[in-house]
Design a protein around this motif. Structure first.
Motif, PDB file in Angstrom:
ATOM      1  N   THR A 143       0.844  -1.199   0.000  1.00 12.30           N
ATOM      2  CA  THR A 143       0.000   0.000   0.000  1.00 12.30           C
ATOM      3  C   THR A 143       0.879   1.249   0.000  1.00 12.30           C
ATOM      4  OG1 THR A 143      -0.149   0.036   2.417  1.00 12.30           O
ATOM      5  CG2 THR A 143      -1.849  -1.207   1.245  1.00 12.30           C
ATOM      6  N   THR A 144       0.258   2.404  -0.137  1.00 11.62           N
ATOM      7  CA  THR A 144       1.052   3.642  -0.200  1.00 11.62           C
ATOM      8  C   THR A 144       1.360   4.162   1.204  1.00 11.62           C
ATOM      9  OG1 THR A 144      -0.865   5.122  -0.267  1.00 11.62           O
ATOM     10  CG2 THR A 144      -0.008   4.339  -2.391  1.00 11.62           C
ATOM     11  N   THR A 145       2.357   5.008   1.279  1.00 11.16           N
ATOM     12  CA  THR A 145       2.757   5.635   2.545  1.00 11.16           C
ATOM     13  C   THR A 145       2.322   7.101   2.552  1.00 11.16           C
ATOM     14  OG1 THR A 145       4.847   6.290   1.568  1.00 11.16           O
ATOM     15  CG2 THR A 145       4.816   4.187   2.753  1.00 11.16           C
ATOM     16  N   SER A 164      18.794   5.879   7.207  1.00 13.83           N
ATOM     17  CA  SER A 164      18.935   4.950   8.332  1.00 13.83           C
ATOM     18  C   SER A 164      20.254   4.203   8.178  1.00 13.83           C
ATOM     19  CB  SER A 164      17.777   3.949   8.321  1.00 13.83           C
ATOM     20  OG  SER A 164      17.928   3.001   9.356  1.00 13.83           O
ATOM     21  N   LEU A 165      20.680   3.502   9.231  1.00 19.43           N
ATOM     22  CA  LEU A 165      21.805   2.594   9.036  1.00 19.43           C
ATOM     23  C   LEU A 165      21.315   1.305   8.366  1.00 19.43           C
ATOM     24  CD1 LEU A 165      24.127   2.777  12.208  1.00 19.43           C
ATOM     25  CD2 LEU A 165      24.102   4.236  10.196  1.00 19.43           C
ATOM     26  N   LYS A 166      20.057   0.933   8.619  1.00 17.04           N
ATOM     27  CA  LYS A 166      19.499  -0.302   8.042  1.00 17.04           C
ATOM     28  C   LYS A 166      18.787  -0.016   6.724  1.00 17.04           C
ATOM     29  CE  LYS A 166      18.069  -2.574  12.380  1.00 17.04           C
ATOM     30  NZ  LYS A 166      16.901  -2.961  13.211  1.00 17.04           N
ATOM     31  N   ASP A 167      18.883  -0.928   5.766  1.00 20.72           N
ATOM     32  CA  ASP A 167      18.176  -0.711   4.500  1.00 20.72           C
ATOM     33  C   ASP A 167      16.664  -0.608   4.704  1.00 20.72           C
ATOM     34  OD1 ASP A 167      17.869  -3.440   5.045  1.00 20.72           O
ATOM     35  OD2 ASP A 167      18.693  -4.141   3.129  1.00 20.72           O
ATOM     36  N   ARG A 168      16.104  -1.535   5.465  1.00 22.17           N
ATOM     37  CA  ARG A 168      14.646  -1.492   5.659  1.00 22.17           C
ATOM     38  C   ARG A 168      14.196  -0.252   6.425  1.00 22.17           C
ATOM     39  NH1 ARG A 168      16.409  -6.307   8.135  1.00 22.17           N
ATOM     40  NH2 ARG A 168      16.560  -6.233  10.400  1.00 22.17           N
ATOM     41  N   GLY A 169      15.099   0.280   7.290  1.00 13.59           N
ATOM     42  CA  GLY A 169      14.774   1.490   8.053  1.00 13.59           C
ATOM     43  C   GLY A 169      14.705   2.731   7.180  1.00 13.59           C
ATOM     44  N   ALA A 170      15.312   2.655   6.004  1.00 14.33           N
ATOM     45  CA  ALA A 170      15.277   3.789   5.069  1.00 14.33           C
ATOM     46  C   ALA A 170      14.253   3.566   3.958  1.00 14.33           C
ATOM     47  CB  ALA A 170      16.659   4.008   4.456  1.00 14.33           C
ATOM     48  N   VAL A 171      14.244   2.360   3.409  1.00 11.67           N
ATOM     49  CA  VAL A 171      13.422   2.098   2.217  1.00 11.67           C
ATOM     50  C   VAL A 171      11.923   2.149   2.522  1.00 11.67           C
ATOM     51  CG1 VAL A 171      12.796   0.295   0.552  1.00 11.67           C
ATOM     52  CG2 VAL A 171      15.203   0.755   1.037  1.00 11.67           C
ATOM     53  N   LEU A 172      11.493   1.507   3.604  1.00 13.85           N
ATOM     54  CA  LEU A 172      10.055   1.395   3.859  1.00 13.85           C
ATOM     55  C   LEU A 172       9.398   2.735   4.217  1.00 13.85           C
ATOM     56  CD1 LEU A 172      10.266  -2.108   5.537  1.00 13.85           C
ATOM     57  CD2 LEU A 172       9.327  -1.595   3.267  1.00 13.85           C
ATOM     58  N   PRO A 173       9.998   3.565   5.098  1.00 15.79           N
ATOM     59  CA  PRO A 173       9.387   4.872   5.377  1.00 15.79           C
ATOM     60  C   PRO A 173       9.293   5.770   4.136  1.00 15.79           C
ATOM     61  CG  PRO A 173      10.937   4.322   7.098  1.00 15.79           C
ATOM     62  CD  PRO A 173      11.125   3.293   6.012  1.00 15.79           C
ATOM     63  N   GLY A 174      10.263   5.657   3.252  1.00 20.25           N
ATOM     64  CA  GLY A 174      10.259   6.495   2.051  1.00 20.25           C
ATOM     65  C   GLY A 174       9.146   6.131   1.074  1.00 20.25           C
ATOM     66  N   GLY A 175       8.592   4.948   1.235  1.00 19.93           N
ATOM     67  CA  GLY A 175       7.500   4.518   0.354  1.00 19.93           C
ATOM     68  C   GLY A 175       7.970   4.279  -1.064  1.00 19.93           C
ATOM     69  N   HIS A 176       7.007   4.260  -1.971  1.00 15.04           N
ATOM     70  CA  HIS A 176       7.297   3.929  -3.370  1.00 15.04           C
ATOM     71  C   HIS A 176       7.869   5.111  -4.144  1.00 15.04           C
ATOM     72  CE1 HIS A 176       4.997   0.224  -2.755  1.00 15.04           C
ATOM     73  NE2 HIS A 176       4.255   0.979  -1.976  1.00 15.04           N
TER      74      HIS A 176
END
Ligand code: ZN
Ligand code: ZN
Ligand code: ZN
Length: 563
Positions: A143-145, A164-176
């Motif tokens: 879904t969208t962010t 973020s230091l973590k990939d998922r910590g940066a990629v997911l908040p930024g959304g699509h």
């Protein structure tokens, strides 16, 4: 003549009507924020705001508490409470059942393999010293962010930068639709901030320049000592104890000389991993975030931009030392100074009252099981490898020899559906058999089948949380919950008294109860003990910024902010 209808009263009436349309921010500064800053402190438990308060400065957490709004009773409304699910839920405004990020990794039933929350084999790392390393993207997010909605609503004039230091910590908040997401690489380009071809073909100059400063390496040449004299850390148990993971050669104690430690880790080619649990990792990220504000000119015009920052050190260190350690206390004391530095920088660059900031966490953590055991709080070890063995034997006896268990990662059991259909068995009844068997195992408090989750609506307790974390396409055939205080371990011999370090992921309060603070543009000081969820953040921002709700939103705006 009616006394009420005079010109003065009409003006008052009009002001009142207009005022009710623009009530957000209580008139003081009802203009929209130039920049939204979302801060996630990975694995921050709600109490950590208060537990170390006496040692916090006046300009960090305490400034936000003093001037901002505090939701003291913020709890996740789903399990598993893990990083990828938390980051996704905060920014999509919904739970894993809808956004699909059911874990950091999960078994992909269709591809018959483990997959990561940010896996995307069609993209490559950008900024990596080695060529063609697989990058990361938000492809798995269904879904969208709120960040997507901001970008679409302003026809991409708004910028969204995620770090973020973590990939998922940066990629997911930024959304699509993020302008860019950056994270700290530890393997292919050690110590550098990298991105993915999902966003760009090469790093912007400012990121390359930042990398060339080799700050990561410099920080790894430092010694970590406590900020205050160690005797004053009375909020935590003693530094030398049997609960913490030993990083050096002898004891889990200060000082941590990274210069010596890095040599040991270099042999395994993971020396930069250490910044993940050193307070210097938070310093590095703060410096990178401030560089992003400056070079991307975030918050410099009337179009609202967004910066998402996820501090990961608190999580990695939390796993190693536990929430009752001097190490974690010191990391929070030092993070408080990073927050203070960041706020001052935002004041200067964007302007006081011009930015809107929220601070929360993606999950909490349980104190270390061996410690809980020593202080007589219910705890134990759920030996997951043993569960898998026992269950396989049971199903073999009942249905004949076959590979009945396709995957069992502790919380989720994936059955071999092909084998089940081949034998002409009913999927639902095999699920129920497995669930009944698992509930009898030590440490397992409950087991819900996929069939139950698809056909019943649970509205309270752990079952509701499991259901909100359950996605029909991606989740397993049986979802398990453990007793409160229990930790999973693959080692089938381990005793609770010898457990070192800790985990998170359950639906219990130690994992679900997190801070939620709002500060800056339009926010008045206050606090609420109403039970809310981080899932409510995205719709709150939607209302403040006059956007369209993220596509799967299920949260509700935090009404106390809209008096
Ligand atoms: Zn996390
Ligand atoms: Zn220690
Ligand atoms: Zn974690």
């Amino acid at each position: 003549m009616n006394n009420f209808i005079n010109s003065k009263n009409i003006v008052v009436l009009i002001v009142h009507i207009i005022g009710s349309y623009f009530s957000y921010g209580q008139t003081e500064d009802s203009k929209k924020p130039k920049l939204v800053v979302g801060i996630i402190v990975d694995q921050m438990r709600a109490e950590q705001l208060y537990r170390y308060e006496a040692k916090y400065s006046e300009d960090g957490f305490k400034r936000i508490l003093r001037d901002g709004f505090n939701y003291k009773n913020t709890q996740y409304n789903y399990s598993p409470t893990v990083t990828a699910s938390g980051h996704s839920s905060i920014y999509t405004g919904t739970t894993p059942s809808m956004h699909g990020i059911i874990g950091n990794n999960w078994h992909d039933r269709y591809k018959k393999k483990y997959t990561s929350s940010v896996e995307d084999t069609t993209v490559v790392l950008i900024g990596s010293k080695k060529q063609n390393n697989t990058g990361a993207s938000p492809k798995q997010l269904l879904t969208t962010t709120i960040s997507d909605q901001l970008r679409m609503s302003t026809n991409f004039r708004s910028k969204v930068i995620s770090v973020s230091l973590k990939d998922r910590g940066a990629v997911l908040p930024g959304g699509h639709l993020a302008t860019a997401a950056y994270w700290h690489d530890i393997e292919t380009s050690p110590g550098y901030f990298v991105s993915s071809s999902y966003y760009m073909n090469e790093l912007p100059n400012w990121v390359s320049t930042f990398n060339k400063l080799e700050k990561s390496s410099t920080y790894l040449d430092t010694v970590w000592n406590t900020f205050y004299p160690i005797e004053s850390y009375t909020e935590s148990y003693g530094d030398n104890n049997k609960y913490e993971v030993v990083l050096g050669d002898d004891s889990p104690t200060f000082p941590y000389d990274f210069k010596i430690l890095r040599k040991k880790y270099r042999k395994r080619n993971i020396e930069y991993l250490m910044l993940g649990f050193s307070p210097a990792g938070n310093t590095l990220l703060t410096e990178f975030a401030m560089d992003a504000i400056k070079n991307e000119e975030l918050g410099s015009d009337e179009e609202t931009d967004m910066l998402t920052i996820s501090y990961s050190v608190t999580d990695k260190a939390g796993h190693l030392f536990g929430p009752n350690s001097v190490e974690i206390e010191d990391i929070y004391i030092r993070l408080d100074h990073e927050i203070s530095t960041l706020l001052k920088y935002l004041d200067k660059k964007v302007g006081k009252g011009e930015y809107l900031l929220f601070l929360t966490s993606d999950h909490g953590a349980v104190p270390i099981a061996s410690y809980l055991n020593d202080i007589k709080v219910p705890t134990g070890v759920a030996r997951t490898a043993k569960f898998k063995d026992n269950l396989s034997k049971y199903l073999n006896t009942k249905y004949g020899e076959d590979l009945w268990v396709q995957n069992f990662d502790g919380n989720q059991l994936y059955l071999n559906r092909i084998a089940i259909y081949k034998k002409g068995l009913q999927l639902e009844s095999v699920q129920q058999d497995a669930a009944n068997f698992l509930v009898d195992q030590e440490g397992i408090s409950g087991a819900l089948t996929a069939y139950q989750l698809q056909t019943s609506q649970y509205t309270s307790g752990l079952r509701e949380l499991v259901q909100n974390g359950y996605n029909q396409k991606r989740s397993g055939d049986v979802i398990i919950t453990f007793n409160a205080g229990f930790v999973q371990d693959d080692d089938s011999e381990i005793e609770v008294s010898s457990v070192q370090g800790t985990i998170h992921g359950s639906g219990y309060s130690y994992d679900t109860h997190v801070p939620l603070l709002w500060f800056g543009n339009g926010i008045s000081h206050g606090e609420s003990v109403r039970k809310v969820s981080p899932v409510d953040i995205a719709s709150t921002l939607t209302m403040i910024l006059n956007l369209q709700l993220p596509s799967g939103n299920s949260g509700s705006p935090l009404r106390e902010l809209f008096k």
